[in-house]
Scaffold this active site. Sequence first.
Site, PDB file in Angstrom:
ATOM      1  N   LYS A   1     -10.735 -16.819  18.810  1.00 44.38           N
ATOM      2  CA  LYS A   1     -12.118 -17.140  18.418  1.00 44.38           C
ATOM      3  C   LYS A   1     -12.192 -18.479  17.687  1.00 44.38           C
ATOM      4  O   LYS A   1     -13.051 -19.294  17.992  1.00 44.38           O
ATOM      5  CB  LYS A   1     -12.700 -16.057  17.496  1.00 44.38           C
ATOM      6  CG  LYS A   1     -12.920 -14.715  18.171  1.00 44.38           C
ATOM      7  CD  LYS A   1     -13.765 -13.784  17.294  1.00 44.38           C
ATOM      8  CE  LYS A   1     -13.105 -13.402  15.980  1.00 44.38           C
ATOM      9  NZ  LYS A   1     -11.895 -12.583  16.124  1.00 44.38           N
TER      10      LYS A   1
ATOM     11  N   ARG B   1     -19.104  -7.718  11.944  1.00 40.09           N
ATOM     12  CA  ARG B   1     -17.935  -6.889  12.234  1.00 40.09           C
ATOM     13  C   ARG B   1     -18.234  -5.407  12.101  1.00 40.09           C
ATOM     14  O   ARG B   1     -17.348  -4.591  12.349  1.00 40.09           O
ATOM     15  CB  ARG B   1     -16.809  -7.242  11.274  1.00 40.09           C
ATOM     16  CG  ARG B   1     -15.791  -8.263  11.820  1.00 40.09           C
ATOM     17  CD  ARG B   1     -14.854  -8.574  10.683  1.00 40.09           C
ATOM     18  NE  ARG B   1     -13.524  -8.948  11.058  1.00 40.09           N
ATOM     19  CZ  ARG B   1     -13.085 -10.209  11.070  1.00 40.09           C
ATOM     20  NH1 ARG B   1     -13.893 -11.213  10.837  1.00 40.09           N
ATOM     21  NH2 ARG B   1     -11.814 -10.465  11.330  1.00 40.09           N
TER      22      ARG B   1
ATOM     23  N   ARG C   1       1.252 -17.197  15.329  1.00 44.54           N
ATOM     24  CA  ARG C   1       0.393 -17.978  14.434  1.00 44.54           C
ATOM     25  C   ARG C   1       0.930 -17.933  13.001  1.00 44.54           C
ATOM     26  O   ARG C   1       0.856 -18.908  12.269  1.00 44.54           O
ATOM     27  CB  ARG C   1      -1.046 -17.416  14.472  1.00 44.54           C
ATOM     28  CG  ARG C   1      -2.001 -18.112  13.511  1.00 44.54           C
ATOM     29  CD  ARG C   1      -3.432 -17.683  13.740  1.00 44.54           C
ATOM     30  NE  ARG C   1      -3.734 -16.379  13.173  1.00 44.54           N
ATOM     31  CZ  ARG C   1      -4.880 -15.737  13.343  1.00 44.54           C
ATOM     32  NH1 ARG C   1      -5.832 -16.250  14.094  1.00 44.54           N
ATOM     33  NH2 ARG C   1      -5.095 -14.568  12.786  1.00 44.54           N
TER      34      ARG C   1
ATOM     35  N   ARG D   1      -0.485 -17.705   7.330  1.00 47.78           N
ATOM     36  CA  ARG D   1      -1.525 -16.849   6.742  1.00 47.78           C
ATOM     37  C   ARG D   1      -0.920 -15.568   6.195  1.00 47.78           C
ATOM     38  O   ARG D   1      -0.131 -14.910   6.871  1.00 47.78           O
ATOM     39  CB  ARG D   1      -2.571 -16.501   7.814  1.00 47.78           C
ATOM     40  CG  ARG D   1      -3.761 -17.402   7.757  1.00 47.78           C
ATOM     41  CD  ARG D   1      -4.741 -17.093   8.856  1.00 47.78           C
ATOM     42  NE  ARG D   1      -5.308 -15.754   8.771  1.00 47.78           N
ATOM     43  CZ  ARG D   1      -6.350 -15.373   9.482  1.00 47.78           C
ATOM     44  NH1 ARG D   1      -6.942 -16.205  10.302  1.00 47.78           N
ATOM     45  NH2 ARG D   1      -6.816 -14.143   9.375  1.00 47.78           N
TER      46      ARG D   1
ATOM     47  N   ARG E   1      -5.420  -4.481  11.056  1.00 44.73           N
ATOM     48  CA  ARG E   1      -6.619  -5.237  11.444  1.00 44.73           C
ATOM     49  C   ARG E   1      -7.079  -4.843  12.842  1.00 44.73           C
ATOM     50  O   ARG E   1      -8.273  -4.773  13.120  1.00 44.73           O
ATOM     51  CB  ARG E   1      -6.348  -6.743  11.366  1.00 44.73           C
ATOM     52  CG  ARG E   1      -6.381  -7.236   9.912  1.00 44.73           C
ATOM     53  CD  ARG E   1      -5.713  -8.572   9.740  1.00 44.73           C
ATOM     54  NE  ARG E   1      -6.373  -9.633  10.457  1.00 44.73           N
ATOM     55  CZ  ARG E   1      -5.778 -10.782  10.783  1.00 44.73           C
ATOM     56  NH1 ARG E   1      -4.519 -10.996  10.458  1.00 44.73           N
ATOM     57  NH2 ARG E   1      -6.434 -11.694  11.430  1.00 44.73           N
TER      58      ARG E   1
END
Length: 190
Positions: A13, A88, A127, A133, A144
Site C-alpha cells: 500500500k 481498518r 522489509r 520497523r 497483524r
Amino acid sequence: MRLILFGPPGAGKGTQANNIANSYVAAHISTGDMLRAAVKNGADLGTLAKSYMDKGELVPDNVIIGIIKDRINEGDTKKGFMLDGFPRTIAQAEALSEMLEAESESIDTVVSIEVNDEEIIERILQRAKIEGREDDTEDIVRNRLNVYHNQTEPLKAYYESAGVLAEVDGMGTIDEVFERIQAVLEKVEL
Ligand code: AMP
C-alpha cells in the site's frame, strides 16, 4: 478523486500510494506514518499508539477517527485525497462516511490490493531487514494479519455493497501492480 487504498499489511500500500500520489491525487494520508511520526516526536499520542503498535493491535477507533477528522479538514484534501491504512474497522468506515456525507462527498473508489498470507509474511520480514520497523517481527506480523482478517477484511463487503470496491491482484512486480491500479483509476476518472 477520493480514494481508499486497502489491503493487508505488507500488500504494498505504501509503495503504491507514493506512485498514485505522483500521478493522481495530492494528499496522501497514511495513519501508520502519522502514528510513527507521533512516536518519534514523543507526543502523548505516540506513547499511547506505541503500546498498540508494538503488539500489532489496532489503536482505538476514537483516537484514529479524531486524527483523521483533523487531517481531512486541512485544505489540501479539498481536491481529493488518498487514505492508506484507514479505515481498518467498520466503526472507522462509518465515521468516515458520516464525515464525508456532512460535506455532500463520498469515496469514489476503494482499491483492494490482494496478496496471500505467505507472501505477506515473506515480504514483511524482508522489509524488516531494510527499514528496521519494530512491528515487523514474525510474531507481530502474524498478529497483524489476524487482526486484518478479523477486523479489517469485513470492510470489503461494506464497500462492495456501496458499489465502490475494486480488487487488484497484488502479486508480481511493483510496476505490474501499479499498472493494474492505473487501469482501475482511469475508469473512475472518466
Ligand atoms: P501501517 O503502517 O498502516 O501498517 O500501521 C502500523 C500500525 O499502526 C498498525 O499495526 C496499527 O497498530 C496502527 N494503525 C495504523 N492505522 C490504523 C488504523 N486506521 N486503526 C487502528 N490502528 C492503526
